[in-house]
Design a protein around this motif. Structure first.
Motif, PDB file in Angstrom:
ATOM      1  N   LEU A 191     -16.841   6.896  -9.766  1.00 38.94           N
ATOM      2  CA  LEU A 191     -15.273   7.598 -10.748  1.00 38.94           C
ATOM      3  C   LEU A 191     -14.708   6.719 -10.362  1.00 38.94           C
ATOM      4  CD1 LEU A 191     -14.328   9.286 -12.636  1.00 38.94           C
ATOM      5  CD2 LEU A 191     -13.700  11.220 -10.840  1.00 38.94           C
ATOM      6  N   VAL A 192     -13.696   6.055 -11.367  1.00 41.42           N
ATOM      7  CA  VAL A 192     -11.961   6.218 -11.158  1.00 41.42           C
ATOM      8  C   VAL A 192     -11.497   6.374 -11.704  1.00 41.42           C
ATOM      9  CG1 VAL A 192     -13.690   3.407 -10.289  1.00 41.42           C
ATOM     10  CG2 VAL A 192     -12.803   3.620 -13.105  1.00 41.42           C
ATOM     11  N   ALA A 193      -9.840   5.843 -11.257  1.00 38.60           N
ATOM     12  CA  ALA A 193      -8.851   6.750 -12.229  1.00 38.60           C
ATOM     13  C   ALA A 193      -7.497   5.549 -12.338  1.00 38.60           C
ATOM     14  CB  ALA A 193      -7.926   7.496 -11.183  1.00 38.60           C
ATOM     15  N   GLN A 194      -7.097   6.029 -13.325  1.00 40.61           N
ATOM     16  CA  GLN A 194      -5.646   4.858 -13.788  1.00 40.61           C
ATOM     17  C   GLN A 194      -4.954   5.913 -13.847  1.00 40.61           C
ATOM     18  OE1 GLN A 194      -4.434   3.897 -18.169  1.00 40.61           O
ATOM     19  NE2 GLN A 194      -4.341   2.442 -17.347  1.00 40.61           N
ATOM     20  N   ARG A 195      -4.147   4.985 -12.921  1.00 41.29           N
ATOM     21  CA  ARG A 195      -2.559   6.203 -12.657  1.00 41.29           C
ATOM     22  C   ARG A 195      -1.745   5.509 -14.115  1.00 41.29           C
ATOM     23  NH1 ARG A 195      -1.070   6.044  -6.699  1.00 41.29           N
ATOM     24  NH2 ARG A 195       0.588   6.201  -7.402  1.00 41.29           N
ATOM     25  N   PRO A 196      -0.354   6.804 -13.758  1.00 43.19           N
ATOM     26  CA  PRO A 196       0.944   7.271 -14.617  1.00 43.19           C
ATOM     27  C   PRO A 196       1.302   5.589 -14.603  1.00 43.19           C
ATOM     28  CG  PRO A 196       0.954   8.783 -13.435  1.00 43.19           C
ATOM     29  CD  PRO A 196      -0.074   7.960 -12.662  1.00 43.19           C
ATOM     30  N   TYR A 197       2.568   5.617 -15.873  1.00 41.90           N
ATOM     31  CA  TYR A 197       3.160   4.863 -15.699  1.00 41.90           C
ATOM     32  C   TYR A 197       4.215   5.584 -14.415  1.00 41.90           C
ATOM     33  CZ  TYR A 197       8.041   2.985 -16.395  1.00 41.90           C
ATOM     34  OH  TYR A 197       9.023   2.756 -16.640  1.00 41.90           O
ATOM     35  N   SER A 198       4.886   4.461 -13.701  1.00 46.01           N
ATOM     36  CA  SER A 198       6.153   4.437 -12.900  1.00 46.01           C
ATOM     37  C   SER A 198       6.981   2.641 -12.710  1.00 46.01           C
ATOM     38  CB  SER A 198       5.315   4.447 -11.473  1.00 46.01           C
ATOM     39  OG  SER A 198       6.063   4.325 -10.400  1.00 46.01           O
ATOM     40  N   GLU A 199       8.166   3.654 -12.294  1.00 46.92           N
ATOM     41  CA  GLU A 199       8.798   2.719 -12.838  1.00 46.92           C
ATOM     42  C   GLU A 199       8.449   1.207 -12.146  1.00 46.92           C
ATOM     43  OE1 GLU A 199      12.601   4.222 -12.290  1.00 46.92           O
ATOM     44  OE2 GLU A 199      12.891   4.942 -13.685  1.00 46.92           O
ATOM     45  N   ILE A 200       8.266   2.174 -10.522  1.00 49.59           N
ATOM     46  CA  ILE A 200       7.781   1.292  -9.634  1.00 49.59           C
ATOM     47  C   ILE A 200       6.664   0.255 -10.456  1.00 49.59           C
ATOM     48  CG2 ILE A 200       6.861   0.681  -7.312  1.00 49.59           C
ATOM     49  CD1 ILE A 200       8.065   3.292  -6.929  1.00 49.59           C
ATOM     50  N   SER A 201       5.994  -1.013 -10.401  1.00 50.35           N
ATOM     51  CA  SER A 201       5.672  -2.117 -10.917  1.00 50.35           C
ATOM     52  C   SER A 201       3.994  -2.527 -10.892  1.00 50.35           C
ATOM     53  CB  SER A 201       5.837  -3.829 -11.813  1.00 50.35           C
ATOM     54  OG  SER A 201       5.962  -4.169 -10.201  1.00 50.35           O
ATOM     55  N   TYR A 202       4.251  -1.905  -8.892  1.00 53.46           N
ATOM     56  CA  TYR A 202       3.177  -2.344  -8.317  1.00 53.46           C
ATOM     57  C   TYR A 202       1.986  -1.191  -8.322  1.00 53.46           C
ATOM     58  CZ  TYR A 202       4.587  -0.184  -4.418  1.00 53.46           C
ATOM     59  OH  TYR A 202       5.257   1.149  -3.623  1.00 53.46           O
ATOM     60  N   LYS A 203       2.739  -0.016  -8.954  1.00 51.85           N
ATOM     61  CA  LYS A 203       2.097   1.460  -9.297  1.00 51.85           C
ATOM     62  C   LYS A 203       1.482   1.381 -10.898  1.00 51.85           C
ATOM     63  CE  LYS A 203       4.295   4.218  -5.923  1.00 51.85           C
ATOM     64  NZ  LYS A 203       4.441   4.905  -5.669  1.00 51.85           N
ATOM     65  N   SER A 204       2.049   0.724 -11.871  1.00 49.38           N
ATOM     66  CA  SER A 204       2.081   1.493 -13.053  1.00 49.38           C
ATOM     67  C   SER A 204       1.019   1.099 -13.654  1.00 49.38           C
ATOM     68  CB  SER A 204       3.399   1.211 -13.966  1.00 49.38           C
ATOM     69  OG  SER A 204       3.641   1.500 -14.771  1.00 49.38           O
ATOM     70  N   TYR A 205       0.001   2.056 -13.738  1.00 49.73           N
ATOM     71  CA  TYR A 205      -1.157   2.404 -15.295  1.00 49.73           C
ATOM     72  C   TYR A 205      -2.341   1.602 -14.330  1.00 49.73           C
ATOM     73  CZ  TYR A 205       1.822   3.491 -19.058  1.00 49.73           C
ATOM     74  OH  TYR A 205       3.140   3.678 -19.532  1.00 49.73           O
ATOM     75  N   LYS A 206      -2.207   1.111 -12.792  1.00 47.26           N
ATOM     76  CA  LYS A 206      -3.337   0.378 -11.884  1.00 47.26           C
ATOM     77  C   LYS A 206      -4.609   1.445 -12.220  1.00 47.26           C
ATOM     78  CE  LYS A 206      -0.453  -3.360 -11.315  1.00 47.26           C
ATOM     79  NZ  LYS A 206      -1.133  -4.492 -11.004  1.00 47.26           N
ATOM     80  N   TRP A 207      -5.617   0.733 -11.605  1.00 52.04           N
ATOM     81  CA  TRP A 207      -6.813   1.934 -11.545  1.00 52.04           C
ATOM     82  C   TRP A 207      -7.013   1.858  -9.440  1.00 52.04           C
ATOM     83  CZ3 TRP A 207      -9.802   4.467 -15.126  1.00 52.04           C
ATOM     84  CH2 TRP A 207      -9.510   4.386 -16.398  1.00 52.04           C
ATOM     85  N   GLU A 208      -7.309   3.121  -9.567  1.00 53.96           N
ATOM     86  CA  GLU A 208      -7.617   3.729  -7.418  1.00 53.96           C
ATOM     87  C   GLU A 208      -8.631   4.247  -7.901  1.00 53.96           C
ATOM     88  OE1 GLU A 208      -3.793   5.257  -6.742  1.00 53.96           O
ATOM     89  OE2 GLU A 208      -4.798   7.560  -7.802  1.00 53.96           O
ATOM     90  N   PHE A 209      -9.115   4.596  -6.550  1.00 50.53           N
ATOM     91  CA  PHE A 209     -10.421   5.207  -6.293  1.00 50.53           C
ATOM     92  C   PHE A 209      -9.010   6.803  -6.236  1.00 50.53           C
ATOM     93  CE2 PHE A 209     -12.032   1.548  -5.095  1.00 50.53           C
ATOM     94  CZ  PHE A 209     -13.545   1.858  -5.605  1.00 50.53           C
TER      95      PHE A 209
END
Length: 134
Positions: free
Chosen positions: A19-37
């Motif tokens: 199971l992987v999850a996509q982070r929501p939009y963030s003004e901090i580009s290194y977090k925005s829409y990235k996938w994570e555990f």
């Protein structure tokens, strides 16, 4: 630099998907829409396994069984230092994860792992995950 301690879950299903999850939009580009555990911050005086169960319940509205630690990783982001413990987990019987805090969640095979745009700390450990879950 500020240190943040977090935990992550590599949750497998009966088909050996992860199971992987996509982070929501963030003004901090290194977090925005990235996938994570999925997972999150460990609170003061909280055991890592307890933090992981709490975070998964909050983020995915389901309960997990924490099996064992896979790896720990440290990563320096521009504004903080991350220390993450990653655990092998499985869903409790009858649990169905929901994306409460993420854009979306997906079940993927280990072979699909490099087709996603990962947040940096999680990207760093993908070789370990692929090796352990093949």
């Amino acid at each position: 630099m500020k240190m943040i301690r977090v935990v992550g879950a590599v949750i497998r299903d009966k088909f050996d998907r992860i199971l992987v999850a996509q982070r929501p939009y963030s003004e901090i580009s290194y977090k925005s829409y990235k996938w994570e555990f999925p997972g999150g911050k460990v609170e003061e005086n909280e055991a890592p396994e307890a933090a992981l169960k709490r975070e998964i319940l909050e983020e995915l509205d389901c309960e997990i069984i924490v099996e064992d630690k896979i790896v720990d990783v440290e990563y320096d982001y521009p504004d903080f230092k991350l220390k993450m413990d990653l655990y092998r987990c499985r869903l409790k019987e009858g649990a169905h994860p929901k994306a409460l805090e993420h854009n979306q969640i997906k079940w993927i095979t280990p072979d699909e792992i490099h087709t996603f745009d990962w947040i940096e700390a999680d990207y760093k450990i993908l070789p370990v995950i692929q090796k352990q879950f093949r």
